[in-house]
Scaffold this active site. Structure first.
Site, short mmCIF file in Angstrom:
data_model
loop_
_atom_site.label_atom_id
_atom_site.label_comp_id
_atom_site.label_asym_id
_atom_site.label_seq_id
_atom_site.Cartn_x
_atom_site.Cartn_y
_atom_site.Cartn_z
N ARG A 158 -3.17 8.55 17.50
CA ARG A 158 -2.37 7.27 18.24
C ARG A 158 -1.65 7.50 19.41
NH1 ARG A 158 2.56 5.03 14.60
NH2 ARG A 158 3.66 6.54 15.28
N TYR B 226 -7.18 1.66 6.51
CA TYR B 226 -6.32 0.57 6.02
C TYR B 226 -6.16 -0.70 7.03
CZ TYR B 226 -2.78 2.78 8.87
OH TYR B 226 -2.13 3.52 9.92
N CYS C 271 8.09 48.83 -3.63
CA CYS C 271 7.36 47.38 -4.15
C CYS C 271 8.08 47.26 -5.54
CB CYS C 271 6.07 47.83 -4.38
SG CYS C 271 5.01 46.42 -5.58
N GLU D 245 0.88 -1.28 -0.05
CA GLU D 245 0.03 0.13 -0.13
C GLU D 245 0.70 1.22 0.11
OE1 GLU D 245 -2.09 -0.38 3.64
OE2 GLU D 245 -3.28 -2.16 2.85
P1 AMP Z 1 6.24 5.79 11.08
O1 AMP Z 1 5.18 6.80 11.55
O2 AMP Z 1 7.14 6.26 10.23
O3 AMP Z 1 6.69 4.93 12.26
O4 AMP Z 1 5.19 4.91 10.20
C1 AMP Z 1 3.97 4.27 10.80
C2 AMP Z 1 2.87 4.99 10.31
O5 AMP Z 1 2.46 5.32 9.04
C3 AMP Z 1 1.60 4.38 10.76
O6 AMP Z 1 1.35 4.54 12.36
C4 AMP Z 1 0.45 5.21 10.03
O7 AMP Z 1 0.11 6.34 10.67
C5 AMP Z 1 1.14 5.32 8.89
N1 AMP Z 1 0.51 4.87 7.69
C6 AMP Z 1 0.45 5.28 6.55
N2 AMP Z 1 -0.09 4.72 5.60
C7 AMP Z 1 -0.30 3.35 6.06
C8 AMP Z 1 -0.55 2.16 5.56
N3 AMP Z 1 -1.11 2.17 4.14
N4 AMP Z 1 -0.55 1.10 6.34
C9 AMP Z 1 -0.11 1.39 7.72
N5 AMP Z 1 0.31 2.49 8.35
C10 AMP Z 1 0.40 3.51 7.51
ZN ZN Z 2 3.16 47.44 -5.55
#
Ligand code: AMP
Ligand code: ZN
Length: 668
Positions: free
Chosen positions: A138, A224, A406, A115
């Site tokens: 989160r 997702y 200006c 994805e």
């Molecule tokens: P990171 O914040 O770099 O640790 O990446 C994890 C975060 O990516 C997750 O907590 C999600 O918020 C985000 N994320 C975005 N797209 C997806 C996806 N398709 N599947 C899972 N997590 C995703």
């Molecule tokens: Zn002007």
């Protein structure tokens, strides 16, 4: 008032239709009706609910926005821990991931669901019997913040699912790139700090305490994941996505089932090169073991699942030299500094310029001419200078200061208010502001030229057919037709008719349309009443302007310098000949000249507006609050505190009858 059955039925019907069409639009991405048709349904529902407020339910599509800002965001404990993801940046690492997965599972081959990784803010939604009851960020994975109010304000998040299920889903809230750019431009013009990237903008917006602001910013969301997928008989991630779609939740449509790590890598390569085509920022892909039983078998480390990994795209940063700074003038006159760079390759394009936002931004980062700077495409949008490599300084770098005039009109430059960060061209007639001025002039409160809206103005300005207000009256039908696209015979003809009709608008509307700083409809009326014609107004000295009741020294000075600036003067010389203003409403009658009125309460035969018009048409002045300069307070039934104040100050109080008598001239 009881609700007629037919109304109840119609309300029900409208809600169903609106929910259905939102689903077609946001989830299936194949709308059946136009935006206008959708708006019509929505307005009808709004009206019925207005009339019968007892029919409103919290999940009605009209109930997205809270009336008031909420206090602090509350903490929420998640039902199960929300993990983050491991990151990789290279093909080699993704192969290591695949090897480990297959080794642990003891399988030769594993299917992955790939994805796009949306660069936004994680969100969890809880639905009970299909109704949205909770939305949370989160946070640290264990505790997040309750953002239900704001989630409700996101149009693509359904308040009601298409099936009455109890379900917890996870996804990502994001700000479309186009919105991100608009917001940053707006913030920059207002002198506010700009968001570094769409992720920060989305996070900042979600934590807003006023959901009305969230609606304005048009956040969006993709989902997702479904918590406890086994409860719904789901076997794979692919099935999860279908279920999300089925129950009415929006998902990113480019996910794909891959049968090998090679396919994962080619998916990654394809989107690395094509991500710029999307209106949302993606910073990589997420690779998930497709089968949920295998996911469970792999389990989690202390911070992330072993069955998924983020495969990031290379950061789009580059180093280059900032050769010079040039200045752009925005439509509101805001002067934006732009970095002229030593050309450099970044994400497949040659970048020569980057945004510096405003002078505050430059000062905070101590950016100087000649510096080696890091530029970045924030969520691959307009490149911006993010930092300076000060260790590479030679001592020859020069500081950057705001221009003294200006760059477009050479008019004076400065801050409109002391606390402003944005530098503006202070010349109200600056050609850089042309489109805005034209739009104001043509607007409803001013010359009311139907058909001359912002879009058309923009095209006419671009085609070089409009560069000042007087040009409007020189437009020819043939010229309009030559623009093509959407401007046919009929449209052109109508526009010319409307333009001609506007020639006779009364003086106060012309004054409104000039856009004199500090002059709205009320002051424009006062000016029109006092001076009677455009040419007399133009000849007025500062002292004369000051002697208009309600106009103080400062405003008189502003009006004077506006009317006497070179550009406006030249423009009015021509414009004056094009217009034949009809008389202001009964301005001949000056019986109330200079007398100041305030109203309070409501009246039997007159509306408040009617009282106002009678006063103004006789040369009187209208004011919203009582002061010692007030001559009369007209008090209707259930008057407010204004009446008490008037009594205290000994001001004459008129009943509706007294007022009518005064107007008729038999003041006793
Ligand atoms: P990171 O914040 O770099 O640790 O990446 C994890 C975060 O990516 C997750 O907590 C999600 O918020 C985000 N994320 C975005 N797209 C997806 C996806 N398709 N599947 C899972 N997590 C995703
Ligand atoms: Zn002007």
């Amino acid at each position: 008032m009881s609700v007629p059955e037919s109304v109840e039925k119609r309300i029900e019907e409208l809600r169903e239709q609106i929910d259905y069409h939102s689903y077609r639009y946001y989830v299936l991405d194949s709308p059946e009706i136009s935006d206008e048709e959708f708006d019509k349904l929505y307005k009808e529902l709004e009206q019925l609910e207005d009339q019968y407020p007892q029919t409103i339910t919290p999940d009605s599509p009209t109930q997205r926005v809270g009336k008031r800002p909420t206090g602090q965001l509350k903490e929420v404990n998640h039902s199960s821990r929300l993990y983050s993801l491991d990151n990789t940046y290279s093909e080699a690492e993704i192969r290591v991931f695949d090897d480990r997965v297959r080794r642990i599972l003891g399988h030769d081959r594993v299917d992955y669901y790939a994805e796009l990784k949306i660069d936004g803010l994680s969100i969890v939604l809880l639905y009970q019997k299909g109704r949205l009851v909770l939305a949370a960020t989160r946070g640290d994975g264990v505790t997040g913040e309750d953002v239900t109010e704001n989630a409700r304000a996101i149009r693509s998040i359904p308040l009601k699912l298409r099936e009455p299920v109890d379900i917890e889903v996870r996804g990502e809230v994001f700000l479309p790139k186009s919105e991100f750019e608009k917001i940053n431009q707006d913030r920059s013009e207002k002198g506010l700090a700009v968001f570094a990237n769409p992720r920060n903008a989305a996070a900042g917006t979600m934590r807003q305490l006023d959901s009305r602001e969230v609606v304005r910013r048009r956040l969006d969301a993709f989902f997702y994941q479904i918590a406890n997928p086994g409860d719904y008989g789901l076997n794979t991630q692919a099935e999860t996505i279908s279920m999300l779609r089925q129950i009415g939740l929006r998902y990113e449509p480019n996910g794909r089932l891959c049968h090998s790590v090679e396919e994962v890598i080619s998916y990654w390569k394809r989107w690395r090169d094509r991500r710029h085509d999307l209106d949302y920022a993606v910073d990589g892909i997420v690779v998930k073991v497709d089968r949920i039983d295998l996911q469970d078998e792999l389990g989690y480390t202390s911070r992330s699942p072993r069955w998924a990994i983020a495969f990031k795209f290379p950061a789009e940063q580059a180093e280059t030299t900032l050769n010079d700074v040039s200045f752009q003038v925005g439509r509101l006159g805001t002067i934006t500094p732009v970095a002229e760079l030593e050309p450099v390759q970044l994400a497949g394009t040659t970048v020569k310029r980057a945004s510096l936002h405003n002078f505050e931004y430059i000062r905070e980062r101590d950016i100087r001419k000649g510096d080696t700077v890091v530029i970045e495409k924030a969520g691959d949008i307009i490149p911006q200078v993010v930092s300076v490599l000060s260790e590479k300084r030679t001592g020859l770098e020069k500081s950057i200061s705001a221009p003294s005039s200006c760059p477009i009109c050479e008019g004076p430059v400065g801050k409109e208010k002391k606390e402003d960060v944005a530098m503006k061209c202070l010349n109200p007639g600056c050609p850089a502001k042309t489109e805005k001025r034209l739009a104001l002039f043509a607007s409803r409160n001013s010359m009311d030229i139907e058909g001359l809206g912002e879009k058309t103005i923009e095209r006419l300005v671009e085609a070089g057919m409009l560069s000042n207000l007087a040009d409007i009256y020189k437009l020819k039908k043939e010229e309009l037709l030559a623009l093509g696209k959407g401007i046919g015979e009929k449209t052109a003809e109508n526009l010319i008719t409307m333009i001609n009709r506007s020639r006779s608008r009364p003086l106060h509307r012309i004054i409104v349309g000039l856009g004199i700083p500090g002059v709205g409809v009320k002051i424009a009326r006062d000016l029109a009443n006092y001076f009677g014609s455009l040419s007399v107004l133009r000849d007025a000295t500062q002292d004369e302007l000051e002697s208009v009741p309600g106009i103080g020294v400062e405003l008189a000075e502003k009006i004077y310098s506006f009317l006497n600036s070179k550009i406006v003067k030249e423009e009015l010389d021509i414009l004056e000949h094009e217009l034949e203003p009809e008389e202001e409403m009964k301005t001949v009658d000056k019986t109330l000249k200079g007398q100041s009125f305030v109203i309070t309460g409501s009246f039997e035969t007159l509306t408040r507006k009617g009282v106002e018009e009678l006063v103004i048409s006789r040369g009187g002045i209208f004011s919203s609050s009582v002061s010692k300069n007030t001559d009369y307070v007209v008090a209707g039934s259930s008057p407010g505190s204004k009446l008490d104040k008037a009594k205290k100050l000994g001001i004459r109080i008129l009943s509706e009858k007294d007022f009518l008598a005064l107007i008729d001239g038999d003041d006793t």
